[in-house]
Scaffold this motif. Structure first.
Motif, PDB file in Angstrom:
ATOM      1  N   PRO A   1      14.863   6.176  26.582  1.00 36.57           N
ATOM      2  CA  PRO A   1      13.663   6.727  27.247  1.00 36.57           C
ATOM      3  C   PRO A   1      12.738   7.466  26.274  1.00 36.57           C
ATOM      4  O   PRO A   1      13.181   8.044  25.282  1.00 36.57           O
ATOM      5  N   ALA A   2      11.445   7.401  26.596  1.00 31.92           N
ATOM      6  CA  ALA A   2      10.428   8.150  25.851  1.00 31.92           C
ATOM      7  C   ALA A   2       9.435   8.698  26.859  1.00 31.92           C
ATOM      8  O   ALA A   2       9.028   7.992  27.786  1.00 31.92           O
ATOM      9  N   VAL A   3       9.063   9.977  26.693  1.00 36.45           N
ATOM     10  CA  VAL A   3       8.166  10.620  27.649  1.00 36.45           C
ATOM     11  C   VAL A   3       6.735  10.148  27.414  1.00 36.45           C
ATOM     12  O   VAL A   3       6.217  10.242  26.294  1.00 36.45           O
ATOM     13  N   ALA A   4       6.096   9.622  28.455  1.00 32.41           N
ATOM     14  CA  ALA A   4       4.721   9.120  28.355  1.00 32.41           C
ATOM     15  C   ALA A   4       3.740  10.190  28.831  1.00 32.41           C
ATOM     16  O   ALA A   4       4.117  11.163  29.497  1.00 32.41           O
ATOM     17  N   ASN A   5       2.482   9.995  28.498  1.00 35.64           N
ATOM     18  CA  ASN A   5       1.408  10.908  28.901  1.00 35.64           C
ATOM     19  C   ASN A   5       0.857  10.443  30.249  1.00 35.64           C
ATOM     20  O   ASN A   5       0.064   9.504  30.327  1.00 35.64           O
ATOM     21  N   GLY A   6       1.284  11.102  31.324  1.00 34.86           N
ATOM     22  CA  GLY A   6       0.905  10.690  32.675  1.00 34.86           C
ATOM     23  C   GLY A   6      -0.589  10.673  32.926  1.00 34.86           C
ATOM     24  O   GLY A   6      -1.141   9.664  33.395  1.00 34.86           O
ATOM     25  N   PRO A   7      -1.316  11.762  32.667  1.00 31.36           N
ATOM     26  CA  PRO A   7      -2.762  11.770  32.923  1.00 31.36           C
ATOM     27  C   PRO A   7      -3.510  10.692  32.143  1.00 31.36           C
ATOM     28  O   PRO A   7      -4.459  10.099  32.664  1.00 31.36           O
ATOM     29  N   LEU A   8      -3.080  10.448  30.902  1.00 30.27           N
ATOM     30  CA  LEU A   8      -3.721   9.392  30.113  1.00 30.27           C
ATOM     31  C   LEU A   8      -3.497   8.031  30.755  1.00 30.27           C
ATOM     32  O   LEU A   8      -4.420   7.197  30.826  1.00 30.27           O
ATOM     33  N   MET A   9      -2.277   7.788  31.229  1.00 31.17           N
ATOM     34  CA  MET A   9      -1.970   6.522  31.905  1.00 31.17           C
ATOM     35  C   MET A   9      -2.868   6.330  33.130  1.00 31.17           C
ATOM     36  O   MET A   9      -3.412   5.246  33.348  1.00 31.17           O
ATOM     37  N   ILE A  10      -3.032   7.402  33.915  1.00 34.22           N
ATOM     38  CA  ILE A  10      -3.841   7.310  35.141  1.00 34.22           C
ATOM     39  C   ILE A  10      -5.295   6.997  34.808  1.00 34.22           C
ATOM     40  O   ILE A  10      -5.911   6.117  35.416  1.00 34.22           O
ATOM     41  N   GLY A  11      -5.845   7.694  33.832  1.00 30.45           N
ATOM     42  CA  GLY A  11      -7.253   7.502  33.491  1.00 30.45           C
ATOM     43  C   GLY A  11      -7.551   6.116  32.947  1.00 30.45           C
ATOM     44  O   GLY A  11      -8.487   5.445  33.397  1.00 30.45           O
ATOM     45  N   VAL A  12      -6.740   5.667  31.989  1.00 28.20           N
ATOM     46  CA  VAL A  12      -6.980   4.357  31.366  1.00 28.20           C
ATOM     47  C   VAL A  12      -6.748   3.234  32.372  1.00 28.20           C
ATOM     48  O   VAL A  12      -7.518   2.273  32.446  1.00 28.20           O
ATOM     49  N   ALA A  13      -5.675   3.340  33.163  1.00 23.71           N
ATOM     50  CA  ALA A  13      -5.377   2.298  34.155  1.00 23.71           C
ATOM     51  C   ALA A  13      -6.462   2.234  35.230  1.00 23.71           C
ATOM     52  O   ALA A  13      -6.790   1.156  35.735  1.00 23.71           O
ATOM     53  N   GLY A  14      -7.024   3.398  35.575  1.00 24.99           N
ATOM     54  CA  GLY A  14      -8.122   3.406  36.544  1.00 24.99           C
ATOM     55  C   GLY A  14      -9.328   2.639  36.028  1.00 24.99           C
ATOM     56  O   GLY A  14      -9.958   1.870  36.765  1.00 24.99           O
ATOM     57  N   ILE A  15      -9.641   2.830  34.753  1.00 19.95           N
ATOM     58  CA  ILE A  15     -10.739   2.061  34.142  1.00 19.95           C
ATOM     59  C   ILE A  15     -10.394   0.572  34.118  1.00 19.95           C
ATOM     60  O   ILE A  15     -11.244  -0.287  34.352  1.00 19.95           O
ATOM     61  N   ALA A  16      -9.113   0.258  33.855  1.00 21.28           N
ATOM     62  CA  ALA A  16      -8.681  -1.148  33.815  1.00 21.28           C
ATOM     63  C   ALA A  16      -8.903  -1.831  35.158  1.00 21.28           C
ATOM     64  O   ALA A  16      -9.324  -2.994  35.216  1.00 21.28           O
ATOM     65  N   ILE A  17      -8.624  -1.109  36.230  1.00 18.44           N
ATOM     66  CA  ILE A  17      -8.827  -1.688  37.565  1.00 18.44           C
ATOM     67  C   ILE A  17     -10.300  -2.053  37.761  1.00 18.44           C
ATOM     68  O   ILE A  17     -10.629  -3.137  38.242  1.00 18.44           O
TER      69      ILE A  17
END
Length: 329
Positions: free
Chosen positions: A134-150
């Motif tokens: 396991p590796a800890v990911a940056n949750g807020p970064l994931m949300i922001g970038v994925a939102g733009i991807a959508i």
């Protein structure tokens, strides 16, 4: 406009090949240019976003973002293949390529689907490794970038939607975009879980879901591409209905050696032998034209070759054998 070739005999054989020119050709040319512009714009936008998402996924570090970036990179390849295929498919036919380059688009769609399978396997492999380590990911970064991807994927999907209905090549690119929009939504969910609960497993688990979605979206394109390349009956074509329609034309006594296949997007071909009663060449030609017109009107068959005969079919005519066996049964 029809191109006719016939033998001047009272009985025997009459051949016809039907092509559509004029207004239909002009309309298809304009539509092709519009599709090329759409694909080019979508390709540029996708490549720009892939670079941003990959950097964010590496910085995160988020396997889900990197997986989605890989999926988007496959989209860019799909769009590039589709753009190239659409351009080359418009090249005129010649003695070496009598049907033209219509199947370039089918080959591009097949390549796109195969690439999706490879990416899905790679994502699955990496996700399993991330579960083990396991590796800890940056949750807020994931949300922001994925939102733009959508937003990006939905926008490009909207551009491609109209052309995807009639072109398997563009449809493969369109399915890429839909799959990416869904996978990006999964990344948003993973980002929310990581940010609120600190559960790092959400990142690789969503990556596995993305891999499954990629495999699912590629199956239909793989199946349809293989059917075209194997010259199978086009999807949605009811062969018993085609036989009944031909036999229902006034003057047709029977039909055999019937084949229907797709040459490429929007080009469905048919060849068959019809049996008629003793008559003049002119009368036989009228029956032939009626068959061709009915097939085009009811089944959208755009390229038809019909052979008119007064004799029964030979024993080695495979479709005739099938029909005889059915009648005997």
């Amino acid at each position: 406009m029809c191109c006719l070739a016939q033998r001047s005999t009272r009985l025997g054989v009459t051949l016809i090949v039907v092509h559509t020119h004029g207004a239909d050709h002009t309309h298809s040319h304009v539509a092709r240019l519009a599709s090329e512009r759409t694909l080019r714009s979508a390709l540029v936008l996708t490549l720009m976003f892939v670079a941003v998402e990959a950097l964010c996924g590496w910085y995160g570090p988020s396997l889900a973002l990197l997986s989605d970036a890989g999926h988007n990179l496959a989209d860019a390849a799909a769009l590039g293949f589709s753009w190239y295929a659409l351009s080359i498919a418009s090249k005129r036919s010649h003695h070496g390529m009598t049907f033209g380059y219509h199947r370039v688009g089918v080959l591009a769609a097949l390549a796109n689907a195969v690439s999706l399978v490879g990416i899905a396997v790679l994502i699955g492999w990496e996700a399993i490794d991330r579960i083990r380590h396991p590796a800890v990911a940056n949750g807020p970064l994931m949300i922001g970038v994925a939102g733009i991807a959508i937003v990006v994927n939905v926008l490009i999907g909207f551009w491609l939607r109209a052309d995807s209905k009639d072109d398997i090549n563009i449809r493969s690119a369109y399915l890429h975009q839909l799959g990416d929009a869904v996978s990006a939504f999964g990344v948003v969910i993973a980002g929310v879980l990581v940010a609120t609960t600190g559960q790092s497993l959400a990142d690789p688990i969503v990556s596995l879901v993305i891999a499954g979605l990629i495999l699912f979206s590629s199956y239909g394109v793989l199946s349809e591409s293989a059917t075209v390349l194997l010259e199978g009956t086009p999807a949605g074509t009811d062969m018993p209905a085609v036989i009944a329609a031909i036999k229902g034309v006034a003057g047709v006594l029977d039909v055999h050696d019937l084949h229907v296949w797709m040459v490429g997007p929007g080009v469905v071909a048919c060849s068959c032998h019809i049996i008629v009663a003793e008559q003049s060449v002119r009368e036989g030609q009228q029956v032939l034209r009626a068959v061709v017109d009915d097939l085009k009107r009811r089944f959208h068959i755009t390229h038809t070759t019909v052979q008119v005969e007064v004799e029964g079919c030979e024993d080695n005519d495979m479709y005739c054998i099938a029909e005889r066996s059915a009648r005997r049964g």
